[in-house]
Scaffold this active site. Sequence first.
Site: not given
Lengths: 328, 324
Positions: B60, B129
Amino acid sequence: MVSSIPKDSQSVSELKEFYRQMVLIRKFEEAAAKAYSVGKIGGFLHLYIGQEAVGVGSIAALTPKDYIVSTYRDHGHALARGLNPKPLMAELFGKGTGISKGNGGSMHFFDRNAHFMGGHGIVGGHISLAAGIAFASKFKKEDSVTICFFGEGAANIGSFHEGLNLAAIWKLPVVFICENNHYAMGTPEYRALAVKDVSVRAYAYDMARDHIEGDEVRKVKDHVQVAVERARRGEGPTLIEVSTYRFRGHSMSDPAKYRTKEELEAYKKKDPLMRARHELELGGIKTEELDKMDLEIQSQIDEAYQYAETSPEPPLSQLHKYVYAEDK
Amino acid sequence: MAILTYREALNRAMVEEMEKDPLIYLMGEEVGHYQGAYKVSQGMLDRFGEERVIDTPISENGFAGIGVGSAMVGLRPIIEFMTWNFSLVAIDQIINSAAKMNYMSGGQFPMPIVFRGAGGAGGRLGAQHSQAFESWYAHCPGLKVVCPATPKDAYGLLKSSIRDNNPTIFIESEVLYGSKGEVPEQEYTIPLGLGEIKRKGTDITLVTWSRALGFAEEAAAILEKEGISVEIVDLRSLRPLDENLIYESVKKTNRALVVEEGWPVAGFGAQIAYLIQKNAFAYLDHPVERVTQMDVPMSYAANLERMSLPNATRVADTIREMLQ
Ligand SMILES: Cc1ncc(C[n+]2csc(CCOP(=O)(O)OP(=O)(O)O)c2C)c(N)n1
């Protein structure tokens, strides 16, 4: 000191130009150090003194369409790119005439026209930006090459590994130049790098590598040139480690007590400026001519200093400007 | 009008923009061959090829940086984070590079980049998450932050974000991807910074965005039966913020409640509450209230997850109290 004598008039004049640039950087930074010590420059001031041959040699291998991405130690790279010392010094003084209009300071020189893509303050963060610029060149099918400078300290952060891996899998036209000055702030390389030779990390990414000493400016240029041409041919990135040394502390506020006087003195004997000067003399340039050149550069720096000092601060109305790009 | 899912609306926006402008590309994990982790980029690889729909390794920070660097020299990247949870690995590039590039260069480097992907709490995905990060990004000047709640808004706002010359944080709601709504056939855009009254009312102003709009609408429907009239302001973007829309509504209803999916401490609702008391104080009959996620990481247990998230019951209860 084993010196290579410039053989023909062309290599003499090339070396002369390199010498001029290195003296310009040295004197610019000496002036900056002075200004810092009397409070005219704020923030951090990371000097490049001692490492000049790396920036000058590397950038000499580029054409104007190529890109340069730098760190917070960016003065030398900017000057080697041919940027005018006046707006650079003005930036250090926080003036509206500065290269980044006073918003950047020492660590953030930017010049869009010169493809000088910034000094960046987060260690290693700019490595993937450089890969991104190279990505854009490939995307647009332009044959520009990007070079990215960083220290051996930066080679330990994740963005180094991510940036190199991405550049390698996509064969991006980028040259990663690790200026290994053997210290990341106060941390010597042996306490930070499991394998001291940064360049061998290229093997992990199936990338070309090179490792050279950084006190001989023409050698730096020749080696970087090979990597730049490789990148331009579409054969992908190279990791080059250039061994060098900073004569000053990490920044102006660092007395550099973590290293010995003897070590510093040993490296000062390999000062790239002295070396270039000596080689020019061997190549037939008179000491007086070099002295005259030094003086001319000094007066150029004095002028830049004067310019920075007398330039106005940015208008207060600038505070809110540039947060967002102006709508077209 | 076509009925599209939120996901299809986003897809249509990207496809149309990429067809118009060859400098736009989409990059992220699984965006190409896999057709997108949440299928937002379905079909795009076939249409635009590997040069413009680019699969990345899991890195990322690296590919966010690639996006920023490429935007410095004129490309218009759309960087997909599989979910915003993983954007934290790249937050250095988003905040330290993208958000400040134009400012610290004295206006030399506009940053036409969109960071987009799934946000918010999913179905029992647990603590790592299920997070709403819009407040984190809205904290930072230089970024624009967009949080659409409907397919229609998702389409119009994504097009504006792609055309914007600033870094845009475009947070899609994971649980809304399959939700359906009317989307005009004709091309349109929705300017960033323009909220919308999603429901007219007179008794209280409910300020919200993204998935929490659903809780708000549900609560408003319940309360309507009790004779309570709720006006719902959907901000749609947090930066820029449609402040006047909030004040105008509060002037009418004299009460305000913020409903958001994120945590309460230093959350964006706190900023809105501050703005209302500062700029519409004279119109308030009650302190501004908030309904947020509970101040805890998300639990996996179904009952605790339910309890942690804002919901229509909590919203309705709060409104009843405020109207007493
Ligand atoms: C991510 C990050 N961590 C820490 C710092 C603070 N810092 C600035 S420079 C530096 C040392 C970097 O050394 P190196 O990469 O070898 O470059 P050099 O200064 O030697 O040129 C540190 C720790 C920072 N700017 N960014």
